[in-house]
Design a protein around this motif. Structure first.
Motif, short mmCIF file in Angstrom:
data_model
loop_
_atom_site.label_atom_id
_atom_site.label_comp_id
_atom_site.label_asym_id
_atom_site.label_seq_id
_atom_site.Cartn_x
_atom_site.Cartn_y
_atom_site.Cartn_z
N TYR A 19 4.76 36.99 51.74
CA TYR A 19 3.94 38.12 51.30
C TYR A 19 4.78 39.35 50.94
CZ TYR A 19 0.87 34.96 53.81
OH TYR A 19 0.23 33.84 54.26
N SER A 51 -5.99 33.85 57.48
CA SER A 51 -5.44 35.19 57.62
C SER A 51 -6.59 36.18 57.70
CB SER A 51 -4.54 35.52 56.43
OG SER A 51 -4.12 36.87 56.47
N GLY A 62 -3.92 31.49 54.65
CA GLY A 62 -2.65 32.15 54.36
C GLY A 62 -1.90 31.48 53.23
N VAL A 280 -0.23 40.28 57.32
CA VAL A 280 -0.10 40.16 55.87
C VAL A 280 -0.22 41.52 55.18
CG1 VAL A 280 -1.09 39.13 53.80
CG2 VAL A 280 -0.93 37.78 55.90
#
Length: 306
Positions: A19, A51, A62, A280
């Motif tokens: 990310y 996520s 994710g 994230v």
């Protein structure tokens, strides 16, 4: 002096395609810079199915977020992607050179390190198998989904008091001291005030979904268990380059300034390897700053963090 190959020269190389790295590379790509992303395929949250807490993506897988980010990034013609591991890095004339695990040599004017961290879990039978599924580290990422059920905190040291004091907002909390430390009077009072139950009997193993089996045979069934893992950088490049590190709550982190510049001019660091807060959303924001700062340094010159 390494032989220079124009096809292997880039304005910036981003090491890490999760990310933070994707986010950093996107800023550079949108500035029409020639960017290479090197990814070893080891996202930190690969053990978790979903996520949470990332605006517009709350509850998404994710892997799906990462895949969409990669597809969007590779739509920019100035971006190159290579699967592999960067094993060595050093300063060179006009920037840096990197060596991949296949022996390939690459050149870049700037480096963005988004290499992530490795979690070091307590040696407890059954714990690692449940990591990311019913054993967690971040209540903001996974606390809500426990639906206010019974929550355990497995102590790894005095800093675990921080988790234990936070988690009652997500469910009835038990702190399993497991011999890791003994709260002082002030801490005990704080735990009582927050309604935390203290369990001093050592933990023998985990079973079921998140059952804590104590050494005296008792079983305490939890909706989920939280543990503060120790972390270390997943890749040695920052250390090889001479970047300074600072001690954080869970381990050493690469020192950066507010613009994500490391103490080595031209090297920018973002994501979990360069901050104490996981998640994230944090990683994406970190990557934005690193990518923007790396681009600006190509125009105005690179500086190092103090």
């Amino acid at each position: 002096m390494p032989t220079r190959h124009p096809g292997n020269e880039f304005d910036a190389i981003v090491v890490g395609g999760s990310y933070a790295g994707l986010s950093a590379a996107l800023q550079l790509a949108r500035a029409r810079r020639r960017v290479l992303v090197i990814d070893a395929g080891q996202r930190r949250n690969r053990y978790a199915s979903h996520s949470h807490g990332f605006l517009t993506q709350d509850g998404s897988e994710g892997s799906a977020i990462a895949a969409a980010g990669r597809a969007q990034l590779l739509a920019y013609p100035s971006v190159t992607w290579r699967d592999g591991t960067a094993v060595a890095a050093a300063a060179s004339e006009g920037g840096f050179h990197l060596t991949l695990d296949n022996g390939q040599l690459l050149q870049a004017r700037r480096l963005v390190l988004a290499t992530g961290v490795v979690d070091e879990l307590p040696q407890l039978e059954g714990l690692a198998e449940r990591w990311g599924r019913s054993v967690f580290s971040c209540p903001y990422c996974d606390g809500y989904e426990l639906d206010q059920g019974s929550i355990g905190v497995l102590a790894t040291g005095p800093l675990s008091i921080h988790q234990a004091l936070m988690l009652p907002d997500w469910g009835t909390t038990t702190l399993f001291l497991n011999g890791a430390f003994e709260p002082d009077e002030e801490q005990l009072a704080s735990l009582v005030q927050r309604g935390v139950t203290i369990e001093r009997t050592p933990v023998a193993r985990m079973a079921g979904k998140a059952d804590v089996v104590l050494s005296d045979g008792r079983i305490q069934s939890m909706a989920g268990l939280f543990v503060m893992s120790r972390t270390h950088a997943a890749n040695p490049l920052a250390e090889q380059l001479g970047c300074a590190f600072d001690e954080g709550m869970t381990g050493m982190f690469i020192r950066t300034d507010i613009q994500k510049a490391s103490t080595v001019a031209g090297v920018y660091c973002c994501g979990d390897a360069a901050r104490m807060a996981p998640g994230v959303a944090h990683a994406v924001a970190d990557g934005v700053m690193a990518g923007v700062a790396a681009h600006r340094s190509l125009i105005f010159g690179a500086v190092a963090a103090a």
